[in-house]
Design a protein around this motif. Structure first.
Motif, mmCIF file in Angstrom:
data_model
loop_
_atom_site.group_PDB
_atom_site.id
_atom_site.type_symbol
_atom_site.label_atom_id
_atom_site.label_comp_id
_atom_site.label_asym_id
_atom_site.label_seq_id
_atom_site.Cartn_x
_atom_site.Cartn_y
_atom_site.Cartn_z
ATOM 1 N N ARG A 39 0.833 -1.206 0.000
ATOM 2 C CA ARG A 39 0.000 0.000 0.000
ATOM 3 C C ARG A 39 0.866 1.253 0.000
ATOM 4 N NH1 ARG A 39 -5.044 -1.949 1.703
ATOM 5 N NH2 ARG A 39 -4.940 -3.798 3.029
ATOM 6 N N TYR A 40 2.147 1.119 0.411
ATOM 7 C CA TYR A 40 3.062 2.264 0.499
ATOM 8 C C TYR A 40 4.228 2.001 -0.442
ATOM 9 C CZ TYR A 40 0.559 2.982 4.888
ATOM 10 O OH TYR A 40 -0.425 3.161 5.833
ATOM 11 N N ARG B 147 6.465 4.998 -1.342
ATOM 12 C CA ARG B 147 7.446 6.081 -1.208
ATOM 13 C C ARG B 147 8.315 5.975 0.031
ATOM 14 N NH1 ARG B 147 4.213 11.326 -0.883
ATOM 15 N NH2 ARG B 147 6.107 11.937 0.198
ATOM 16 N N LEU C 223 -7.097 3.644 6.541
ATOM 17 C CA LEU C 223 -6.765 3.898 5.139
ATOM 18 C C LEU C 223 -7.545 5.095 4.604
ATOM 19 C CD1 LEU C 223 -6.589 0.235 3.779
ATOM 20 C CD2 LEU C 223 -4.676 1.795 4.226
ATOM 21 N N ALA C 224 -8.793 5.232 5.044
ATOM 22 C CA ALA C 224 -9.612 6.355 4.581
ATOM 23 C C ALA C 224 -9.078 7.682 5.117
ATOM 24 C CB ALA C 224 -11.066 6.148 5.008
ATOM 25 N N ARG D 36 -5.914 8.318 5.768
ATOM 26 C CA ARG D 36 -4.531 8.566 5.333
ATOM 27 C C ARG D 36 -4.338 9.882 4.580
ATOM 28 N NH1 ARG D 36 -1.350 3.943 2.214
ATOM 29 N NH2 ARG D 36 -3.333 3.946 1.145
ATOM 30 N N PRO D 37 -5.211 10.197 3.604
ATOM 31 C CA PRO D 37 -4.991 11.454 2.871
ATOM 32 C C PRO D 37 -5.079 12.702 3.750
ATOM 33 C CG PRO D 37 -6.607 10.058 1.750
ATOM 34 C CD PRO D 37 -6.341 9.438 3.083
ATOM 35 N N SER D 38 -5.740 12.581 4.912
ATOM 36 C CA SER D 38 -5.892 13.761 5.771
ATOM 37 C C SER D 38 -4.689 13.956 6.695
ATOM 38 C CB SER D 38 -7.172 13.642 6.607
ATOM 39 O OG SER D 38 -6.977 12.702 7.652
ATOM 40 N N ASP E 145 -0.979 14.798 7.843
ATOM 41 C CA ASP E 145 0.042 15.710 7.349
ATOM 42 C C ASP E 145 1.374 14.951 7.343
ATOM 43 O OD1 ASP E 145 1.641 17.823 6.775
ATOM 44 O OD2 ASP E 145 1.564 18.667 8.803
ATOM 45 N N ILE E 146 1.646 14.278 6.227
ATOM 46 C CA ILE E 146 2.818 13.394 6.162
ATOM 47 C C ILE E 146 4.077 14.208 5.909
ATOM 48 C CG2 ILE E 146 3.898 11.458 4.956
ATOM 49 C CD1 ILE E 146 1.047 10.390 4.462
#
Ligand SMILES: Cc1cc2nc3c(=O)[nH]c(=O)nc-3n(C[C@H](O)[C@H](O)[C@H](O)COP(=O)(O)O)c2cc1C
Length: 141
Positions: free
Chosen positions: A98-99, A101, A131-132, A134-136, A138-139
């Protein structure tokens, strides 16, 4: 002429873990810097990818990689006294990473309530919700 090209090796089976834990009372939140500094080169050279989320008090880590390597790492992480109350929310075989990078991505969760809510979930529910979200997160690199 015999074909001397190396036999392609089958990819190693993958496995994933998602767990929650709490920063140990004896630790300061700055411990995270030391954890990442050691974890990243190890993960990069052992095919471990994933994401570590920290809200100043609570950890949530999603780890994936070759089954043997990721199980051994999970064992060491579970024994690490810098955190406590570790609970595995989800684990299982994984068809595809799933990752891509990260050796280990790191995100600071802004909302402690969000982590508290996540930490109550188990199994597939926990995985899907994480997973839902994840986009939120701040990576940071
Ligand atoms: C929240 C948390 C996450 C961690 N994540 C990793 C990781 O992704 N990779 C890693 O090699 N070590 C990670 N560690 C450190 C391991 O627990 C352990 O210290 C490291 O694997 C070295 O093991 P050793 O002290 O038994 O030699 C983490 C520790 C904590 C507290």
């Amino acid at each position: 002429m015999p074909d001397r090209s190396p036999t392609p090796t089958a990819p190693l089976p993958l496995y994933e873990f998602l767990y929650w834990s709490q920063l140990a009372d004896s630790q300061s939140p700055t411990a995270i810097g030391q954890i990442l500094a050691r974890a990243r080169p190890f993960n990069a050279s052992n095919g471990i990818t994933g994401l570590l989320v920290f809200d100043g008090q609570r950890f949530c880590q999603h780890l994936e990689g070759p089954t043997v390597a990721v199980e051994a790492l999970m064992g060491r992480i579970a024994a690490d006294e810098r955190h406590s109350e570790l609970r595995i929310a989800y684990e299982g075989p994984l068809a595809e990473r799933r990752y891509r990078r990260f050796d280990m991505g790191y995100a600071q969760a802004e909302d402690p309530m969000q982590m508290e809510h996540l930490a109550m979930l188990r199994g597939d529910d926990a995985l899907q919700k994480f997973l839902a979200l994840r986009p939120s997160f701040d990576i940071q690199s």
